[in-house]
Design a protein around this motif. Sequence first.
Motif, PDB file in Angstrom:
ATOM      1  N   VAL A   1       0.849  -1.198   0.000  1.00 41.20           N
ATOM      2  CA  VAL A   1       0.000   0.000   0.000  1.00 41.20           C
ATOM      3  C   VAL A   1       0.884   1.247   0.000  1.00 41.20           C
ATOM      4  O   VAL A   1       1.802   1.358   0.803  1.00 41.20           O
ATOM      5  N   LYS A   2       0.608   2.144  -0.935  1.00 41.67           N
ATOM      6  CA  LYS A   2       1.418   3.361  -1.072  1.00 41.67           C
ATOM      7  C   LYS A   2       0.528   4.602  -1.035  1.00 41.67           C
ATOM      8  O   LYS A   2      -0.564   4.597  -1.592  1.00 41.67           O
ATOM      9  N   ASP A   3       1.009   5.658  -0.421  1.00 44.75           N
ATOM     10  CA  ASP A   3       0.280   6.942  -0.431  1.00 44.75           C
ATOM     11  C   ASP A   3       0.485   7.610  -1.782  1.00 44.75           C
ATOM     12  O   ASP A   3       1.616   7.968  -2.148  1.00 44.75           O
ATOM     13  N   ARG A   4      -0.593   7.779  -2.536  1.00 45.57           N
ATOM     14  CA  ARG A   4      -0.474   8.325  -3.882  1.00 45.57           C
ATOM     15  C   ARG A   4      -1.680   9.196  -4.240  1.00 45.57           C
ATOM     16  O   ARG A   4      -2.755   9.061  -3.660  1.00 45.57           O
ATOM     17  N   ASP A   5      -1.481  10.049  -5.233  1.00 43.17           N
ATOM     18  CA  ASP A   5      -2.590  10.718  -5.915  1.00 43.17           C
ATOM     19  C   ASP A   5      -2.731  10.059  -7.283  1.00 43.17           C
ATOM     20  O   ASP A   5      -1.748   9.519  -7.828  1.00 43.17           O
ATOM     21  N   ILE A   6      -3.928  10.090  -7.823  1.00 43.38           N
ATOM     22  CA  ILE A   6      -4.173   9.446  -9.123  1.00 43.38           C
ATOM     23  C   ILE A   6      -4.876  10.442 -10.042  1.00 43.38           C
ATOM     24  O   ILE A   6      -5.947  10.953  -9.700  1.00 43.38           O
ATOM     25  N   LEU A   7      -4.267  10.680 -11.184  1.00 40.51           N
ATOM     26  CA  LEU A   7      -4.883  11.584 -12.158  1.00 40.51           C
ATOM     27  C   LEU A   7      -5.532  10.761 -13.272  1.00 40.51           C
ATOM     28  O   LEU A   7      -4.909   9.855 -13.840  1.00 40.51           O
ATOM     29  N   ILE A   8      -6.787  11.075 -13.554  1.00 40.07           N
ATOM     30  CA  ILE A   8      -7.534  10.357 -14.593  1.00 40.07           C
ATOM     31  C   ILE A   8      -7.884  11.357 -15.691  1.00 40.07           C
ATOM     32  O   ILE A   8      -8.469  12.420 -15.405  1.00 40.07           O
ATOM     33  N   ARG A   9      -7.487  11.024 -16.904  1.00 36.69           N
ATOM     34  CA  ARG A   9      -7.832  11.900 -18.025  1.00 36.69           C
ATOM     35  C   ARG A   9      -8.738  11.097 -18.952  1.00 36.69           C
ATOM     36  O   ARG A   9      -8.390  10.001 -19.378  1.00 36.69           O
ATOM     37  N   ASP A  10      -9.911  11.646 -19.264  1.00 34.32           N
ATOM     38  CA  ASP A  10     -10.937  10.912 -20.014  1.00 34.32           C
ATOM     39  C   ASP A  10     -11.200   9.583 -19.307  1.00 34.32           C
ATOM     40  O   ASP A  10     -11.492   9.588 -18.130  1.00 34.32           O
ATOM     41  N   ASN A  11     -11.027   8.470 -19.984  1.00 34.95           N
ATOM     42  CA  ASN A  11     -11.358   7.203 -19.317  1.00 34.95           C
ATOM     43  C   ASN A  11     -10.124   6.439 -18.831  1.00 34.95           C
ATOM     44  O   ASN A  11     -10.235   5.287 -18.423  1.00 34.95           O
ATOM     45  N   LYS A  12      -8.963   7.086 -18.854  1.00 34.57           N
ATOM     46  CA  LYS A  12      -7.733   6.352 -18.503  1.00 34.57           C
ATOM     47  C   LYS A  12      -6.966   6.973 -17.325  1.00 34.57           C
ATOM     48  O   LYS A  12      -7.091   8.161 -17.040  1.00 34.57           O
ATOM     49  N   ILE A  13      -6.162   6.111 -16.704  1.00 32.09           N
ATOM     50  CA  ILE A  13      -5.274   6.594 -15.645  1.00 32.09           C
ATOM     51  C   ILE A  13      -4.093   7.286 -16.314  1.00 32.09           C
ATOM     52  O   ILE A  13      -3.351   6.673 -17.097  1.00 32.09           O
ATOM     53  N   ALA A  14      -3.927   8.576 -16.017  1.00 31.93           N
ATOM     54  CA  ALA A  14      -2.896   9.367 -16.699  1.00 31.93           C
ATOM     55  C   ALA A  14      -1.632   9.478 -15.859  1.00 31.93           C
ATOM     56  O   ALA A  14      -0.526   9.571 -16.403  1.00 31.93           O
TER      57      ALA A  14
END
Lengths: 423, 423
Positions: free
Chosen positions: A20-33
């Motif tokens: 488990v890692k502390d992260r932010d996740i950016l999603i652009r349109d329908n994909k993980i960017a």
Amino acid sequence: MTLLIKNARLLDMIGDEPNVKDRDILIRDNKIAEIKENINETEEIGKIIDAKKMIVMPGLVNTHTHLAMSVFRGYKDDRSLMDWLNNAIFPVEDKFEKQDFYWNSYLSCLEMIRSGTTTCNDMYFGMEEIVPAIEESGIRAIVSWCITDDSVRDKPEQTKKYAKLFNNKESRIRVYTSAHAPYTCKPETVKLVVDLAKDLNTGIHLHLSETVDETNIIKTKYSKTSTEYFKDFNVFDVPVVLAHGIYLSDSDIEILKNVKGGISHNPISNCKLASGICDVTKLRKNGIKVGLGTDGTGSTTTLDLFEEMKLTAYLQKIKYMNSEIIKAWDILKMATIEGAEVLGLQDEIGTLEVGKKADIIIVDTGDLIPENDVATNLVYAVNGNNVVTTIIDGKVIMENRKLLNSSFEKVKEEVIKNAKRVL
Amino acid sequence: MTLLIKNARLLDMIGDEPNVKDRDILIRDNKIAEIKENINETEEIGKIIDAKKMIVMPGLVNTHTHLAMSVFRGYKDDRSLMDWLNNAIFPVEDKFEKQDFYWNSYLSCLEMIRSGTTTCNDMYFGMEEIVPAIEESGIRAIVSWCITDDSVRDKPEQTKKYAKLFNNKESRIRVYTSAHAPYTCKPETVKLVVDLAKDLNTGIHLHLSETVDETNIIKTKYSKTSTEYFKDFNVFDVPVVLAHGIYLSDSDIEILKNVKGGISHNPISNCKLASGICDVTKLRKNGIKVGLGTDGTGSTTTLDLFEEMKLTAYLQKIKYMNSEIIKAWDILKMATIEGAEVLGLQDEIGTLEVGKKADIIIVDTGDLIPENDVATNLVYAVNGNNVVTTIIDGKVIMENRKLLNSSFEKVKEEVIKNAKRVL
């Protein structure tokens, strides 16, 4: 559209053990960017979700459903398979009208979304109604017309029509073919479905080796196992999803070692209908992919895949009388990336990686303290009610337990209304 | 204090099949005073709870717990029993201090209350700390000092002290004696515990026939089964709660037919530790009462008794390869009135009847539509998160998911802090 998940405790489902890692996740349109420790909240970002240090993991993959059967929840329950089918299910199915297929399927989709499932693999009749329900619910799905000897009719043509509409890499819905089961599909029917699958460059969804009865019927009729029967008509030349797979001989397993796709394990249905215990451990040791499935609501009562996870573990441990035979991490893999592999979608979903489709759930495990093992908490203690947010194909479908695009109350109302007519 | 529950869909757990009735329930002090269709809201009434047409049923009875073990949730999980006990559990238990017993037990009590359990039957060390935790949480409990050859010390005296304090009909807490297991209690220890139980006019909580190893050890040592061993020292002269009961011969069952009390079935623990499957069906056919239990959090990960209900059904159906062998209604009985019978509390709790103690839960099954079978919904689809309100001994302990007298956050904080010291 750009979406940012902040403060995730990311369980990306990659690797041999939970990390488990502390992260932010950016999603652009329908994909993980982008996935990294701190992503700036730039002007580009349309919506921010604060995960509040909850577990953020891939959505679950339900590899075997009959969406339109939600109306059968608990209907004439706790009885034997044949009695149940002949005296409870079949007479009611005959009364189904368009609105039943639509609303029942919609209900199943929402139940799955609310319990963390983001992809399902459906087999049933009434695709014209089921597909719109799937589209509106927001879930990802593979759908297939269930073909049997008695119900071929226009299904191949319909399957072709829908495959042309949906079978492309950017589509949230895909179309498979389906031959129901060895005992309901004679050789000509199986050949027809295989040809159709080859023609459409798609896969086949089948029931395989679910009961002792099936094994005996096929042995008597063809002097073969169900697996040999399918093999002899080239079923395994194309990708397959094989539901149940309980009664497989060693030579069946040899045949299945090289299939594209794999087995859908449905332990609750298999226990409730007293079908048997699938030897998940042996199949996986032989390199066969095993995903989890719920089967229809009639045989499971719930479409909560977390419940299938629990029972998968319990059954293997007790079957082998060995508590170490399968671990929580294996079970989580089966419910995510291994399920995706069974559906041939492993390049698109099943893990959280840059470039993959954004099918993501946020799970509140905050009451399960101390958190000695995140995997064991997720498998043995969490259930669908702990899922707070569900994102599918980059869209937020449920946020803080609230469905954003569907009215669950309206869907329930319609199902109840229709149930009164058919039950 | 008078409490009125309005708009209940009452499932009183009486009779041979589910019978849901629209009722109001009046509670005076700690007892059910009246159940009828419409009870007037007189001035006498201190508090009104609107059940909003949700299911109102008896609180669940957890017949086998180790409350102070909550800190072991998922700790070194998915390994074999002996490895787990010797390398995970025992070394940590040695580090337990007063605050560990207290806060760990408090956490277990709150988890049970939040998932619909209103009574538990505990066996552990540290009664001086566990009893206050139980008292403050509001749960009903039978508690017992776990006695083994190595740890008799002052436990008989302490048991006497607590029995005198608590063993009366109006007390929410009762005291049993406990001999841990056949393999940890030599004849002298068993005799001591039986004499103590007789002296105090109370029962004994024991582990019985949990594993093949136990069976072999006792056979080698005494040329007897575990049941025969206990019988020979008159254990069954007093009421007993026998945890597990997996490896019982036909002659053992003959012995157990006439016991006061019965078996505590702990299917999740039995599967997770690969102990075996208790033949609940055969025991019940022989008139032996079987209640459900969770065992400690270390072996189950959750104390949600709804999960034990599900697995109880699945295991019997698959063991007998017969889907009709046990029905949802049987399972609900085991989790309520039959559990109460195992604990000798059937005159006080387990059904909702005028004169019984008011141990009541309100369960939201509103999403489980259509409601074709309320029992199957409760057993196969509901989990602890669906319990919205918990009333114990006439007191509202949780209302609309909010604990009224305890801070769950504070308890969690303390357990996490202590866990860092001992794990």
